[in-house]
Design a protein around this motif. Structure first.
Motif, PDB file in Angstrom:
ATOM      1  N   TRP A  40       1.489   5.425  -2.104  1.00 54.14           N
ATOM      2  CA  TRP A  40       1.015   6.446  -2.880  1.00 54.14           C
ATOM      3  C   TRP A  40       2.259   7.190  -3.831  1.00 54.14           C
ATOM      4  CZ3 TRP A  40      -0.164   5.281   1.708  1.00 54.14           C
ATOM      5  CH2 TRP A  40      -1.595   4.991   2.197  1.00 54.14           C
ATOM      6  N   GLY A  92      -9.520   8.813   2.578  1.00 52.54           N
ATOM      7  CA  GLY A  92      -8.653   8.205   1.619  1.00 52.54           C
ATOM      8  C   GLY A  92      -8.381   9.198   0.373  1.00 52.54           C
ATOM      9  N   GLN A 126      -2.732   6.179  -5.902  1.00 55.71           N
ATOM     10  CA  GLN A 126      -2.643   4.998  -5.055  1.00 55.71           C
ATOM     11  C   GLN A 126      -2.675   3.776  -5.324  1.00 55.71           C
ATOM     12  OE1 GLN A 126      -6.352   4.113  -2.613  1.00 55.71           O
ATOM     13  NE2 GLN A 126      -5.160   4.179  -0.830  1.00 55.71           N
ATOM     14  N   THR A 127      -1.765   3.118  -4.770  1.00 56.33           N
ATOM     15  CA  THR A 127      -1.446   1.453  -5.101  1.00 56.33           C
ATOM     16  C   THR A 127      -1.779   0.578  -3.847  1.00 56.33           C
ATOM     17  OG1 THR A 127      -0.207  -0.469  -6.174  1.00 56.33           O
ATOM     18  CG2 THR A 127       0.721   1.402  -4.848  1.00 56.33           C
ATOM     19  N   TRP A 170      -2.147   1.487 -10.330  1.00 59.00           N
ATOM     20  CA  TRP A 170      -2.378   2.820  -9.666  1.00 59.00           C
ATOM     21  C   TRP A 170      -3.601   3.392 -10.159  1.00 59.00           C
ATOM     22  CZ3 TRP A 170       1.338   4.511  -6.288  1.00 59.00           C
ATOM     23  CH2 TRP A 170       2.839   3.812  -6.187  1.00 59.00           C
ATOM     24  N   GLU A 190       0.905  -1.259   0.147  1.00 60.44           N
ATOM     25  CA  GLU A 190      -0.008  -0.029  -0.043  1.00 60.44           C
ATOM     26  C   GLU A 190       0.849   1.323   0.185  1.00 60.44           C
ATOM     27  OE1 GLU A 190      -3.726  -2.093   2.591  1.00 60.44           O
ATOM     28  OE2 GLU A 190      -1.698  -0.926   3.653  1.00 60.44           O
ATOM     29  N   LEU A 208      -6.610   9.333  -6.841  1.00 57.94           N
ATOM     30  CA  LEU A 208      -7.370   9.572  -5.843  1.00 57.94           C
ATOM     31  C   LEU A 208      -8.708  10.611  -6.266  1.00 57.94           C
ATOM     32  CD1 LEU A 208      -5.223  10.790  -2.645  1.00 57.94           C
ATOM     33  CD2 LEU A 208      -5.993   8.396  -3.392  1.00 57.94           C
ATOM     34  N   PHE A 254       0.791   9.325   4.584  1.00 56.80           N
ATOM     35  CA  PHE A 254      -0.229   8.685   5.027  1.00 56.80           C
ATOM     36  C   PHE A 254       0.064   7.653   6.240  1.00 56.80           C
ATOM     37  CE2 PHE A 254      -1.947  10.135   1.169  1.00 56.80           C
ATOM     38  CZ  PHE A 254      -3.069  10.036   1.161  1.00 56.80           C
ATOM     39  N   LEU A 301      -4.610   3.811   5.157  1.00 57.98           N
ATOM     40  CA  LEU A 301      -5.474   4.032   3.807  1.00 57.98           C
ATOM     41  C   LEU A 301      -6.450   5.248   3.837  1.00 57.98           C
ATOM     42  CD1 LEU A 301      -5.801   0.364   2.549  1.00 57.98           C
ATOM     43  CD2 LEU A 301      -4.257   2.033   1.640  1.00 57.98           C
TER      44      LEU A 301
END
Length: 237
Positions: free
Chosen positions: A141, A203, A152-153, A160, A139, A163, A177, A180
């Motif tokens: 970004w 998120g 995001q992944t 990817w 997880e 957002l 972050f 998530l």
């Protein structure tokens, strides 16, 4: 990397200490872009040459010794190492590559030793300037500083997704972050903003700018971003 071993970088070189900062020895004449270590002891230190290219040094003993290494991804030479992270025993990075006929590309790559790199994504904007942040192996970004667009992944960077809401800023300086849902970003504050610091608790579906009073009450845990926050707040006063 240990309570005694650390690095100091500036425009005229990079230094290393072995005694908690009481004495410093100059390692390289160049400015250090980043230094990251995996849990297995591999270290990767990148410096910027005057030509604009990135020079890489590798350590296999938590920074005890360094050796210069060529930086290539397959057959392509790396023009610039944009952003570098070490997560457990893996390096993750964004690199600008020089391809044939003067063409350039920007890729997201992975390595276990800093020498052999695997391309996970090649869909990045070649003219972008990127920053990475991961909370674990899967997880993370990636953000384009110029467009303030964040992706995001959840599969380690193989795919990817953008957002759902673009932050209401022009240029992104830094972001992080804790999970998530909860994250923060820092921008250069304009005349209508008090701090240039935003947070999301959904998120990235929405972003709220923090006031100076809120920021003073808020607990920041990422020291690199804390330094940037202080710089921005002092600049605003």
């Amino acid at each position: 990397v240990t309570p005694l071993r650390g690095w100091l970088t500036g425009t005229v070189g990079t230094w290393q200490t072995e005694d908690g900062g009481f004495t410093w020895n100059k390692l390289f004449p160049e400015d250090c872009i980043s230094v990251e270590f995996t849990t297995s002891g591999y270290g990767l230190l990148s410096t910027a040459e005057r030509s604009g290219y990135t020079k890489i040094f590798i350590s296999k003993d938590f920074g005890g010794h360094w050796q210069e290494s060529s930086l290539k991804v397959g057959q392509y030479k790396v023009n610039k190492l944009e952003s570098l992270l070490a997560i457990d025993q893996t390096y993750l990075a964004v690199m600008h590559l020089e391809q044939t006929k003067g063409e350039k590309s920007t890729v997201f790559v992975r390595s276990n030793n800093g020498i052999n790199w695997e391309i996970l994504s090649s869909s990045l904007n070649a003219n972008g300037s990127y920053k990475l942040f991961f909370i674990n192996q899967k997880e993370g970004w990636i953000a384009d500083r110029f467009s303030a667009t964040i992706f995001q992944t959840i599969d380690g960077g193989k795919s990817w997704s953008q957002l759902s809401t673009k932050p209401p800023i022009e240029t992104l300086i830094s972001f992080f972050f804790v999970d998530l849902q909860k994250g923060w970003l820092i921008s250069e504050p304009d005349s209508t903003e008090e701090t240039g610091v935003y947070r999301t608790e959904d998120g990235g579906a929405s972003w709220t700018v923090l006031t100076s009073e809120e920021l003073e009450r808020f607990e920041i845990t990422e020291w690199k971003d804390l330094m940037l926050l202080k710089m921005l707040l002092n600049h605003k006063k």
